[in-house]
Design a protein around this motif. Structure first.
Motif, PDB file in Angstrom:
ATOM      1  N   LEU A 130       0.812  -1.233   0.000  1.00  0.00           N
ATOM      2  CA  LEU A 130       0.000   0.000   0.000  1.00  0.00           C
ATOM      3  C   LEU A 130       0.844   1.282   0.000  1.00  0.00           C
ATOM      4  N   GLU A 131       2.148   1.149   0.185  1.00  0.00           N
ATOM      5  CA  GLU A 131       3.042   2.309   0.295  1.00  0.00           C
ATOM      6  C   GLU A 131       2.946   3.291  -0.879  1.00  0.00           C
ATOM      7  N   PRO A 132       2.835   2.812  -2.130  1.00  0.00           N
ATOM      8  CA  PRO A 132       2.765   3.762  -3.251  1.00  0.00           C
ATOM      9  C   PRO A 132       1.577   4.725  -3.194  1.00  0.00           C
ATOM     10  N   GLY A 139      -2.861   6.863   8.125  1.00  0.00           N
ATOM     11  CA  GLY A 139      -3.726   6.502   7.002  1.00  0.00           C
ATOM     12  C   GLY A 139      -3.411   5.121   6.472  1.00  0.00           C
ATOM     13  N   GLU A 140      -2.136   4.809   6.406  1.00  0.00           N
ATOM     14  CA  GLU A 140      -1.708   3.498   5.948  1.00  0.00           C
ATOM     15  C   GLU A 140      -2.218   2.398   6.880  1.00  0.00           C
ATOM     16  N   ILE A 177     -11.929  -5.377  -4.314  1.00  0.00           N
ATOM     17  CA  ILE A 177     -10.613  -4.774  -4.070  1.00  0.00           C
ATOM     18  C   ILE A 177     -10.475  -3.479  -4.870  1.00  0.00           C
ATOM     19  N   HIS A 178     -10.942  -3.479  -6.118  1.00  0.00           N
ATOM     20  CA  HIS A 178     -10.880  -2.259  -6.925  1.00  0.00           C
ATOM     21  C   HIS A 178     -11.744  -1.154  -6.311  1.00  0.00           C
ATOM     22  N   ALA A 179     -12.890  -1.522  -5.756  1.00  0.00           N
ATOM     23  CA  ALA A 179     -13.739  -0.520  -5.093  1.00  0.00           C
ATOM     24  C   ALA A 179     -13.020   0.059  -3.875  1.00  0.00           C
ATOM     25  N   PHE A 180     -12.339  -0.807  -3.123  1.00  0.00           N
ATOM     26  CA  PHE A 180     -11.541  -0.337  -1.985  1.00  0.00           C
ATOM     27  C   PHE A 180     -10.483   0.650  -2.464  1.00  0.00           C
ATOM     28  N   ILE A 184      -9.480   4.757  -1.700  1.00  0.00           N
ATOM     29  CA  ILE A 184      -8.332   4.724  -0.780  1.00  0.00           C
ATOM     30  C   ILE A 184      -7.922   6.117  -0.317  1.00  0.00           C
ATOM     31  N   ASP A 185      -8.251   7.130  -1.079  1.00  0.00           N
ATOM     32  CA  ASP A 185      -7.914   8.500  -0.665  1.00  0.00           C
ATOM     33  C   ASP A 185      -8.589   8.872   0.655  1.00  0.00           C
TER      34      ASP A 185
END
Length: 189
Positions: A130-132, A139-140, A177-180, A184-185
């Motif tokens: 998730l770092e990128p 938040g991470e 996963i794509h919806a997550f 993500i912002d």
């Protein structure tokens, strides 16, 4: 009395993992394990610290296997491709090893450094993937919690037969996963 030749903690853990996957965590008893290995239950105590110790060893083993499944699935990928592959690796591990997966969900024993270390490896892998997204430290961590919740929920529902409608589960997991990731912002500090 010397320990039985050929019977070691690794062999015991592997047999216990088989029982867990076949019968669930409750099926892992010293009597069942001894029967599987063809030994008397007291023989196990030469290699494990009772049922509690065995369950801790199973949790460590399960976390190592979960890490490998997630890591190898996402190796060489980045961004959404890595998150998606890692998520699919997680779900595949939970499906293939339901009892062992269940063992990984127990809160780590604060006195067991190896269990804490393996749990941290899994969390660090998710954090790294998730770092990128540059969410900031808090938040991470929130995003890691969210993604783990999604993956665990999906895996648990699948294990319990909660997806009985004939739709491709792979498509459902990918879309989730794509919806997550699309939201993500919301985790950004």
């Amino acid at each position: 009395m010397s320990p039985r030749v050929g019977l070691g903690s690794n062999k015991i853990v592997m047999a216990a993992a088989e029982i867990a996957d076949e019968q669930g965590m409750e099926g892992v008893t010293l009597a069942a394990l001894a029967a599987r290995l063809g030994v008397r239950p007291p023989s196990l105590y030469n290699h494990i610290d009772g049922l509690a110790g065995l369950r801790t060893q199973l949790a460590v083993h399960g976390l190592k296997q979960l890490y490998e499944a997630m890591s190898s699935a996402s190796q060489g990928l980045s961004g959404s491709d890595a998150v998606l592959a890692m998520g699919k690796g997680y779900a595949a591990f939970a499906k293939q090893h339901p009892g062992l997966y269940e063992m990984t969900l127990q809160a780590p024993d604060a006195d067991n450094a190896e269990l804490i270390e393996e749990g941290d490896r899994v969390l660090k892998l998710i954090t790294c993937v998730l770092e990128p997204y540059r969410l900031g430290e808090q938040g991470e961590l929130h995003a890691v919690r969210g993604l783990r919740s999604i993956l665990h929920g999906f895996a648990s529902l699948e294990q319990k037969g909660g997806f009985s409608i004939s739709l491709d589960l792979n498509v459902s997991l990918s879309a989730t996963i794509h919806a997550f990731l699309a939201g993500i912002d919301q985790f950004r500090e």
